[in-house]
Design an enzyme around this catalytic site. Structure first.
Site, PDB file in Angstrom:
ATOM      1  N   HIS A 173       0.808  -1.210   0.000  1.00 42.36           N
ATOM      2  CA  HIS A 173       0.000   0.000   0.000  1.00 42.36           C
ATOM      3  C   HIS A 173       0.847   1.269   0.000  1.00 42.36           C
ATOM      4  O   HIS A 173       0.340   2.336  -0.282  1.00 42.36           O
ATOM      5  CB  HIS A 173      -0.996   0.001   1.171  1.00 42.36           C
ATOM      6  CG  HIS A 173      -0.396   0.194   2.528  1.00 42.36           C
ATOM      7  ND1 HIS A 173      -0.213  -0.834   3.411  1.00 42.36           N
ATOM      8  CD2 HIS A 173       0.030   1.301   3.153  1.00 42.36           C
ATOM      9  CE1 HIS A 173       0.300  -0.376   4.529  1.00 42.36           C
ATOM     10  NE2 HIS A 173       0.456   0.924   4.403  1.00 42.36           N
ATOM     11  N   ASP A 206       0.145  -7.641   1.419  1.00 36.97           N
ATOM     12  CA  ASP A 206       0.509  -6.231   1.564  1.00 36.97           C
ATOM     13  C   ASP A 206       2.016  -6.040   1.606  1.00 36.97           C
ATOM     14  O   ASP A 206       2.539  -5.229   2.363  1.00 36.97           O
ATOM     15  CB  ASP A 206      -0.137  -5.620   2.812  1.00 36.97           C
ATOM     16  CG  ASP A 206      -0.057  -4.097   2.803  1.00 36.97           C
ATOM     17  OD1 ASP A 206       0.081  -3.512   1.705  1.00 36.97           O
ATOM     18  OD2 ASP A 206      -0.108  -3.481   3.889  1.00 36.97           O
ATOM     19  N   SER A 309       4.698   2.605   7.688  1.00 39.40           N
ATOM     20  CA  SER A 309       4.434   1.435   6.849  1.00 39.40           C
ATOM     21  C   SER A 309       5.665   1.022   6.061  1.00 39.40           C
ATOM     22  O   SER A 309       6.286   1.830   5.383  1.00 39.40           O
ATOM     23  CB  SER A 309       3.308   1.733   5.862  1.00 39.40           C
ATOM     24  OG  SER A 309       2.066   1.563   6.455  1.00 39.40           O
TER      25      SER A 309
END
Length: 463
Positions: A173, A206, A309
């Protein structure tokens, strides 16, 4: 459940320069942990300043934690009911739900990445009171900031250098969240910036790998640890680029292992419920091709925020144990997003390393497949009731059929890992590798059965 679409955050005109921790207790560069670097080579990342004399900082610390944005006034028992999981894109996040579990992992991994022997670069004198100054300085050169520019927006995230060829592991993402035609820029710890291309992405876990163009010869890959060695209470450190603050370090502990966490895929505008609970009907599948991300996550109290992230979660020895990917957040409204409330989630390094190796080699990754559809269920276990994953159908010719699973069975364990829901079983299977042999603990007609099978690769036609 509160939900929001991934938003973007403009780059700061004057990015904050992180302050690192000076001289370290890192092993010399010629140590075998670094693959035998010649003793005459100078460190690529010299200390910024000398720290004052004194004992190492006490554990745990909680640097950079920010309170969640306030919701409407209500009792805490009501607030906790609306907690959500947010995929931590630098520019925003995606919300979803989590269920609690305490299972373990087992996944085959490759040994081609990392620092050769992957021995921890830091030797701690006191495991219960780590010298985080040494750990931070040892890991810092292996963690990078990622900037994604597109015609729609600019976003930032984090990544981890995993070999000397310029491969960087991050979240899908991070690189896929702002549309097609985006430009990737990777900034190293010392400020050098390089453009990058996508080597491969895997939306279902992910994870993604990007490759630096014309990478420097002095890249310092991270040392890989083993996520199966983690224990609840172990000290850990998160390093990343939250809110554009490159090189931010926070510490905490492993709060729980193998929390089954589900978040939406980055190309969807709302959270996905892969099990049809709360309004859908239908059932979950261990390999249905859903775009939802289901992770058997490491839960940590180390503060992580939007931008962390793809960054590193490391142990006190400086070994990578997870890729930070999501946070729990109290309910927020509209496009606003809460910061850390001390509940963060990371993808276990064993799973991340296996996927990264496949993405580098092939550009895609295979996933283990069991061949059942599921729903949450309960079954009698002697004089008690046990919650688990109830089988609603078994596809013929699959590992589930070969094991002897039947419709109505309730799976309560995989190997030595407890299973208390359909999501928990899906997370356990997705974490494992193709070819893994698994033992399923099943309740049938009030009795426990032990069934074994070998997982196969999920095909495009698998249901």
């Amino acid at each position: 459940m509160t939900q929001t679409h991934a938003e973007t955050e403009s780059q700061q005109d004057e990015p904050t320069t992180p302050v690192w921790f000076g001289s370290t207790q890192e092993l010399p560069t010629q140590h075998p942990a670094f693959g035998g670097v010649p003793s005459g080579e100078h460190p690529a990342y010299p200390p910024v300043f000398q720290p004052p004399a004194g004992p190492p900082p006490s554990f745990p610390t909680r640097d950079g934690a920010e309170p969640a944005q306030p919701a409407n006034r209500r009792r805490w028992t009501e607030l906790t009911a609306v907690a959500a999981i947010a995929a931590v894109l630098a520019s925003g996040g995606t919300y979803a739900a989590t269920q609690l579990d305490s299972s373990q992992t087992s996944s085959a991994v490759s040994s081609t990445l990392g620092r050769g022997t992957d021995a921890g670069p830091v030797v701690q004198a006191n495991a219960t009171n780590p010298n985080w100054t040494a750990t931070a300085a040892a890991v810092a050169p292996s963690v990078v900031s990622i900037t994604v520019d597109s015609s729609q927006a600019t976003a930032q995230g984090s990544g981890v250098v995993i070999d000397t060829k310029g491969h960087v592991l991050t979240n899908n993402h991070v690189v896929d969240g702002v549309g097609s035609g985006a430009t990737l820029t990777v900034t190293l710890r010392d400020g050098r910036a390089y453009t990058a291309t996508v080597a491969g992405t895997d939306p279902s876990t992910d994870l993604a790998v990007i490759t630096l163009k014309n990478p420097p010869s002095d890249l310092k890959p991270v040392a890989f640890g083993n996520s199966t060695d983690l224990k609840v209470g172990d000290p850990v450190m998160a390093i990343g680029n939250p809110l554009g603050l490159a090189g931010t370090v926070t510490t905490g502990i492993v709060s729980a292992l193998n929390r089954p966490v589900t978040t939406q895929s980055s190309d969807q505008s709302a959270p996905t419920d892969p099990f049809g609970q709360g309004g859908g009907g239908g059932g979950s599948s261990t390999g249905s091709g859903s775009d939802s991300v289901v992770t058997n996550a490491i839960q940590t109290s180390a503060a992580i925020n939007p931008g962390n992230s793809g960054g590193a979660l490391v142990n006190a020895s400086g070994q990578l144990v997870g890729i930070n990917s999501a946070i729990a957040s109290l309910g927020s409204s509209g496009s606003s997003q809460s910061g850390s409330i001390g509940i963060g989630f990371a993808i276990p390094v064993n799973e991340a390393k296996s996927i990264a190796t496949q993405l580098i080699d092939k550009g895609t990754a295979q996933h283990a497949f069991l061949g059942v559809t599921l729903q949450d269920g309960k079954a009698t276990d002697g004089s008690s009731q046990r919650a688990g994953a109830q089988v609603t159908s078994v596809s013929p010719g699959t590992p589930a059929a070969n094991a002897g699973l039947r419709r109505g069975d309730v799976v309560i364990g995989v190997d030595n890992d407890p299973v208390d829901s359909s999501l928990s079983l899906v997370a356990n299977i997705r974490e494992r590798a193709v070819g893994d042999k698994v033992t399923l603990t099943v309740l049938r007609s009030g009795k426990q059965l032990t069934l074994t099978t070998t997982l196969v690769a999920k095909s495009a036609t698998s249901q």
